[in-house]
Motif scaffolding. Sequence first.
Motif, short mmCIF file in Angstrom:
data_model
loop_
_atom_site.label_atom_id
_atom_site.label_comp_id
_atom_site.label_asym_id
_atom_site.label_seq_id
_atom_site.Cartn_x
_atom_site.Cartn_y
_atom_site.Cartn_z
N ALA A 128 32.74 43.26 38.84
CA ALA A 128 33.34 43.79 40.07
C ALA A 128 33.93 42.68 40.92
CB ALA A 128 32.30 44.57 40.86
N LYS A 129 33.27 41.52 40.89
CA LYS A 129 33.73 40.41 41.73
C LYS A 129 35.15 40.01 41.37
CE LYS A 129 31.94 36.08 43.64
NZ LYS A 129 30.73 35.34 43.98
N TYR A 130 35.49 40.06 40.09
CA TYR A 130 36.86 39.76 39.68
C TYR A 130 37.83 40.72 40.38
CZ TYR A 130 41.14 39.52 37.04
OH TYR A 130 42.47 39.40 36.71
N PHE A 131 37.50 42.00 40.34
CA PHE A 131 38.39 42.99 40.96
C PHE A 131 38.43 42.83 42.48
CE2 PHE A 131 39.79 45.62 37.51
CZ PHE A 131 38.83 45.45 36.54
N PHE A 132 37.27 42.57 43.08
CA PHE A 132 37.23 42.39 44.53
C PHE A 132 38.19 41.29 44.97
CE2 PHE A 132 34.39 45.32 46.24
CZ PHE A 132 33.18 45.37 45.57
N TYR A 133 38.12 40.15 44.27
CA TYR A 133 38.94 39.02 44.69
C TYR A 133 40.39 39.18 44.24
CZ TYR A 133 35.03 36.41 46.59
OH TYR A 133 33.99 36.02 47.39
N HIS A 134 40.61 39.40 42.95
CA HIS A 134 41.97 39.36 42.44
C HIS A 134 42.76 40.62 42.73
CE1 HIS A 134 41.57 35.58 40.25
NE2 HIS A 134 40.31 35.93 40.16
N ASN A 135 42.10 41.76 42.70
CA ASN A 135 42.82 43.02 42.87
C ASN A 135 42.84 43.53 44.30
OD1 ASN A 135 42.74 42.85 40.08
ND2 ASN A 135 42.82 45.06 39.86
N ILE A 136 41.99 42.98 45.15
CA ILE A 136 41.93 43.51 46.50
C ILE A 136 42.18 42.40 47.53
CG2 ILE A 136 40.49 44.75 48.19
CD1 ILE A 136 38.99 45.97 45.75
N MET A 137 41.22 41.51 47.71
CA MET A 137 41.33 40.54 48.80
C MET A 137 42.51 39.59 48.63
SD MET A 137 37.48 39.63 50.01
CE MET A 137 36.75 39.12 48.46
N TRP A 138 42.79 39.20 47.38
CA TRP A 138 43.86 38.24 47.14
C TRP A 138 45.13 38.92 46.62
CZ3 TRP A 138 40.65 34.06 44.00
CH2 TRP A 138 39.69 33.51 44.86
N ASP A 139 45.16 40.25 46.62
CA ASP A 139 46.33 40.95 46.10
C ASP A 139 47.37 41.07 47.20
OD1 ASP A 139 46.98 44.34 44.86
OD2 ASP A 139 48.21 42.53 44.91
N ASP A 140 48.30 40.12 47.23
CA ASP A 140 49.36 40.13 48.22
C ASP A 140 50.71 40.41 47.59
OD1 ASP A 140 49.89 36.49 48.53
OD2 ASP A 140 49.61 37.80 46.80
N GLU A 141 50.69 41.07 46.44
CA GLU A 141 51.96 41.35 45.76
C GLU A 141 52.82 42.26 46.63
OE1 GLU A 141 51.54 43.18 41.92
OE2 GLU A 141 53.68 43.64 41.80
N PRO A 142 54.04 41.83 46.95
CA PRO A 142 54.89 42.67 47.79
C PRO A 142 55.52 43.79 46.96
CG PRO A 142 56.05 40.66 47.20
CD PRO A 142 54.70 40.56 46.58
N MET A 143 55.96 44.81 47.63
CA MET A 143 56.67 45.89 46.96
C MET A 143 58.08 45.40 46.65
SD MET A 143 56.78 48.79 45.67
CE MET A 143 55.54 49.96 46.19
N VAL A 144 58.44 45.48 45.40
CA VAL A 144 59.78 45.08 44.97
C VAL A 144 60.42 46.29 44.29
CG1 VAL A 144 61.04 43.60 43.35
CG2 VAL A 144 59.16 42.65 44.68
#
Lengths: 534, 315
Positions: free
Chosen positions: B248-264
């Motif tokens: 879950a920690k992988y998802f918490f960090y990479h998919n949520i807290m650090w997910d700053d992918e802009p809408m393109v």
Amino acid sequence: MKKQIRVKDIGADDAVLTPLTSEDIQPLLNHDEKPFRTIKAETKERFDYSLDGFSGLTLPIPKTKEEEERIVNSFLAGLEKLFEKESNWAFLQPTTLSTQYCMQCNTCNEACPIYTESGRQDIYRPNYRPEVLRRIYHRYFTKAGKLLGKWSGADVELNWRVVYHLAELAYRCTICRRCASVCPVGVDNALLTRELRKLFSQEMGIAPDNVHKSGSVLHMRTGSSTGMTPAAFLNNIEFIEEIIEEKLDRKIKIPVDKKGADILLIHNAGEYMAWPENPAAFAILFEAAGLNWTLSSDVMGYEGVNYGVWYDDVQFAKVALAQIEAAKRLGVKKIVVGECGHATKALVSIADRLCVGDNVIPRESCLPLLESFVTKGLIRFDPSRNDFPVTLHDPCNMVRLMGIVSPQRTILRHITPPGRFREMPNSGVDNYCCGGGSGFAIMNTNNFGEWRDNVACRMKARQVLTAFEDCLDPSIPKYYCAPCSNCKGAARDALMEHYGFRDKYNIIYGGLVELMVNAMVDTPRPFISWEEDF
Amino acid sequence: MLSYFITGPFIYLSVIVFVVIAGYKVMSYQKMPRHLRWDLYPVPHQGPEGSKYQKIDFYKKVPVFSIAHEMLAMSQEMIFIKKAFDHNRRLWIGTWPLHMGIYLSGLWLVLLVFGWMLDIQGEMMLIGSNLIAWAVAKLTIFVGAAAFTMGLFGSIVLLWLRLSNADLRYIADFVTYLNLCLMVAIFGTGLAAWLTVDPFFDLIRQNVIALLTFQASPVTEPAVVIEMLIFGMFLLYLPFSRMMHFVAKYFFYHNIMWDDEPMVPQSALENDVKKSLTYSPRWSSGHIATGKAWTELAALQEKEAEKQHEETNSR
């Protein structure tokens, strides 16, 4: 007196689960704690105050068993929907993960200002309400929970009191996410508070009046959460032009509905009503910098707030997309959000993924633009005009939740003499909420404001006193810079009114732009005053 | 017969259940709809300059992605559990050695296999004959002993904290105690087997190799069999428990807290969100029109706003 409340005690049939008194909360320098207002017995018989003696939601106490069952069943129906993609695609993954993986280590507790300032009442722990939610979900929606009950951690018996207590508890957290920032696993208990609010609003129709009926619904009906119509907005603009003329000895025509402008500036409309000097300051700065900008009188074009971001995804989406449409109608190149934290985060960050198809227009915070006035020399400032101690409040939404940390500091260092700007302890992304976040600044029904001022806003008061500890004498005027509308609302009600900061210590509050205009070399008189009240 | 079952088929079953259930969970998280932005700052991969929102016209700029900063932040969390160190030092005293015990156990398993390839038996004392084998033998003993010792120490500290600290005791449910007892049992039985019957880890090595080569394990020593039993039970239970927080920690960090992918426009993200917008929420509140898709719900407000815009203009 602190009473230990276990998670499974949340539905206890006590008169008040955690009766909070003024003796419980952490003392503050030079502040005489007064006993909390007594609520009439007949009021408490009709409406629920049984969580902690306060009410933010005016929940009517059910009179029949059928009503009690309806409350429980409605809650369970909503809880199920929080975990299905059709109803909650927008936050399904974060909600699911945060529900499943809390390790109960309590690391989040000491990070929470509401918990620490309340005298460490168990119910205000950031992990208390989510833990109740987890155990209910586990008990009613998982095989292990249904079969094994407490042996699998599902030990909360659901009844109407649990539901009501959870509803009120959802409004004892400002969703500042300080808890999430310290969690070793990454669990976001603040998110679960928001999900609970969503469940109550989107399924059960429960939300604070100021936030929903007189908030987002009013916003979409009239054009503003303040009820200000487009006609009233235009009148306010005229008034602001008069303020500017008074201050500058010359007129500035504020552009409204200028098609094709580079920038549509959108304020929290509360600024026009409560702090007109703020939009006035923006107009002065933008004119001095020679920007091609405009405001909009389009309904949904002059009100930057989006209360839905605190409690309701449907309201959030409606408002965000309508604001974007208003900007597109005007043909502007981008939207710049004024000094409002939640409005900035809602429109610039969270709503970004709703911008599909042609629902696209660039959106950004005002702070980098204001910084450019300083760094590119677009406006000349004389820092000696701000020769008084200044401290900076970091609005959670802009700073911890968007990472906008340095522009405002660059500006402050440029427009104040060396040594005048001092940081608060725990500044930047570690900042504490002003206590007005997530709607608290506008929630004044029943005795909620008393709870907010005494508990939620107390840490901020403590921080400000620490920041100014070497110059608290009232002979020294001081400025608490809060570049966010709701944070200013909390400052007005809590710091100034409740804690008496203006009277005791000669501290006033305001935004960043007022301070910038105060330092402009070509303004004939100070823009900021310790004598005037706007 | 019992030792044959525990050291063989039972472990295969445990591994299969773990892989299937854990894999299913990971896939289910991965398949969840892309959520709205919920970043938390600082986002390490944005580099030393920090958030892109601090720049004018940030959407025109190529987003900074510093893998080095992200790796550093991840390493600090994974290896050092930095957040616990910074914000809950008393907890860290137990949780860090426990997690180090787990990591070292993984390394120890690799060394066991490596040792089999080098035909290590007993303690390789003759440095002159095979330096590498001697070093691997020594390292296996050191790493294994450290893994069990640290893991046991950490889990005992955490269990003691739970039992003795009122704050931790009050929030804990039965499962938390069960998990900690299981960790004490895993590391405790491993340490006990090493100390009493398997000082060079020869027996456990034989068992591991037998499993990898699908042969019957020759090991019947009770201490080692118990160690395998506890390990198998742990693997069976793990994917159903909150100890899966390492995934879950992988998802918490990479998919949520650090997910700053802009809408393109026309990106995979946009396609995902467009699909989600066709869902119809089932919420019951009066302000939400039932049976409408998310796109229609938002469009209702746009129509209303346009109508008001026209009314305003006509006045």
